[in-house]
Motif scaffolding. Structure first.
Motif, short mmCIF file in Angstrom:
data_model
loop_
_atom_site.label_atom_id
_atom_site.label_comp_id
_atom_site.label_asym_id
_atom_site.label_seq_id
_atom_site.Cartn_x
_atom_site.Cartn_y
_atom_site.Cartn_z
N ASP A 51 0.82 -1.22 0.00
CA ASP A 51 0.00 0.00 0.00
C ASP A 51 0.85 1.26 0.00
OD1 ASP A 51 -2.24 -1.59 0.03
OD2 ASP A 51 -2.66 -1.31 2.18
N HIS A 52 1.86 1.31 0.86
CA HIS A 52 2.69 2.52 0.96
C HIS A 52 3.54 2.72 -0.30
CE1 HIS A 52 1.66 3.84 4.96
NE2 HIS A 52 1.97 2.67 5.49
N ILE A 53 4.10 1.64 -0.83
CA ILE A 53 4.92 1.78 -2.04
C ILE A 53 4.05 2.21 -3.21
CG2 ILE A 53 6.31 0.52 -3.73
CD1 ILE A 53 7.46 -1.09 -1.36
N ARG A 54 2.86 1.62 -3.33
CA ARG A 54 1.96 2.02 -4.41
C ARG A 54 1.60 3.50 -4.29
NH1 ARG A 54 -1.81 -1.74 -4.17
NH2 ARG A 54 -1.14 -2.86 -6.05
N ALA A 55 1.26 3.95 -3.08
CA ALA A 55 0.89 5.36 -2.87
C ALA A 55 2.06 6.27 -3.23
CB ALA A 55 0.46 5.58 -1.43
N SER A 56 3.27 5.86 -2.87
CA SER A 56 4.44 6.67 -3.20
C SER A 56 4.65 6.76 -4.71
CB SER A 56 5.68 6.07 -2.54
OG SER A 56 6.86 6.74 -2.94
N LEU A 57 4.50 5.64 -5.41
CA LEU A 57 4.68 5.65 -6.86
C LEU A 57 3.60 6.50 -7.55
CD1 LEU A 57 5.61 1.90 -7.41
CD2 LEU A 57 7.14 3.86 -7.55
N VAL A 58 2.36 6.38 -7.09
CA VAL A 58 1.27 7.19 -7.66
C VAL A 58 1.56 8.67 -7.45
CG1 VAL A 58 -1.16 7.79 -7.40
CG2 VAL A 58 -0.48 5.39 -7.50
#
Length: 280
Positions: A248-255
C-alpha cells in the motif's frame, strides 16, 4: 542435489528465519553473524546430513571480504546469497552526526558490496540467485527515516544495476522490501531524539509509531517464506514488496511521484528545450 546458501545477519530477525528454513529444506548454509552464542544455536538446529558453516564476522571489518571468499571456497561453491545484515537509524536528517551516518552507510551499503564482491564469482559459476534485503523505506522516506531510507534506496539502485549487469550470466537478483514485521529490528535500532523544531514532524511520527498495536506488525515468517519462494523461481521479480503495508505505501508513493511528474512536465520540457540530450 543440495544447494549452498550464504546468509548474512543469520543470527536474528529475517536472517535467522531464512537460515532455519533453508536448513529444513536440506540446503547447506554458510551462516554469517556477529553473535557466537546464536551461531552455535543454529549449528545445533541443522538436520542430520545438512552442513552448516558458522562464520562469526563483523561485515565492516577490513578482513571481511577475504573471510567470506574463503568460506565460499571451502564450501565448494555457492547457489544462493541472502544479503540481509543491517540495522535501523532514525532521527531528523540534520541531527544525524557524521559518525552515525558513516556507521549506518558502512553496515547497510558498503558491507553489502563487500559480500557481493566475495560471492559473485561463485554465483556466476552456478548461475545462482542474489536476494538483497531492503525495506518499504527503500522506496520512499518518512519523517525520521532519512538516513535509513538513503541506505535502503542505495541497496535498491545498486541491485537494479547489478541485475542488468549480471543478466547475461544467468544470475538473478531480487530486492525484498518488507513492511512492518515483529522482529528484533525495533530493539536494535538507533533513535536520535528530535530537537524542538522537529517535534511536529519527526517527534510526532516516532510517537505515533511507538503506539502502534501489536496487530500492526506482521508475522516475519511471511518474509522468510517469500525469500524461499523467489530463490527457487526461474524468473524471479526484481523487486518484491512483502506485507500489505509495504504494498500500500509503495503504491501510494509511486502514484504520488507519477502525479508530480505529470504536473511539472511542462516546466521540465520548457527548462530542457534545446538542451543536449543525455543523463545528468
Amino acid at each position: 542435489m543440495s544447494t549452498t546458501w550464504l546468509i548474512t545477519g543469520a543470527t536474528s530477525g529475517f536472517g535467522r528465519l531464512i537460515t532455519e528454513r533453508a536448513l529444513a529444506a536440506g540446503a547447506d548454509v554458510i551462516a554469517v553473524g556477529r553473535r557466537r552464542d546464536r551461531l552455535a544455536e543454529l549449528a545445533r538446529l541443522a538436520p542430520e546430513g545438512v552442513r552448516i558453516t558458522t562464520v562469526e564476522l563483523d561485515l565492516t571489518a577490513p578482513e571481511a571480504e577475504q573471510v567470506l571468499t574463503d568460506a565460499v571456497r571451502t564450501a565448494g561453491g555457492l547457489d544462493v546469497l541472502v544479503n540481509n545484515a543491517g540495522y535501523g537509524l532514525f532521527g531528523a536528517v540534520e541531527q544525524i552526526d557524521a559518525d552515525e551516518a558513516r556507521a549506518v552507510l558502512d553496515t547497510n551499503v558498503l558491507a553489502h558490496l563487500t559480500v557481493l564482491r566475495a560471492t559473485l564469482p561463485a554465483l556466476r559459476a552456478s548461475r545462482g540467485r542474489v536476494v538483497q534485503t531492503s525495506s518499504l523505506l527503500g522506496q520512499f522516506a518518512w519523517p525520521s527515516s532519512g538516513l535509513y531510507s538513503a541506505t535502503k534506496g542505495a541497496v535498491e539502485l545498486l541491485s537494479e544495476a547489478l541485475a542488468h549487469e549480471l543478466a547475461p550470466t544467468g544470475v538473478k537478483v531480487t530486492v525484498v522490501e518488507p513492511g512492518t514485521f515483529a522482529t528484533e529490528f525495533a530493539g536494535n535500532l538507533r533513535v536520535v531524539s528530535p530537537a524542538d523544531v522537529y517535534a511536529p514532524t519527526v517527534g510526532k511520527f516516532l510517537s505515533d509509531f511507538a503506539q502502534l498495536p501489536p496487530e500492526a506488525f506482521g508475522d516475519p515468517g511471511t518474509v522468510a517464506d517469500a525469500v524461499m519462494t523467489v530463490a527457487a523461481l526461474d524468473e524471479p521479480p526484481l523487486r518484491l514488496a512483502v506485507g500489505a503495508d509495504a504494498v500500500d505505501h509503495i503504491r501510494a508513493s509511486l502514484v504520488s511521484r507519477l502525479a508530480e511528474l505529470d504536473r511539472w512536465e511542462p516546466l521540465s520540457l520548457k527548462a530542457t528545450h534545446g538542451a543536449a540530450a543525455g543523463p545528468v
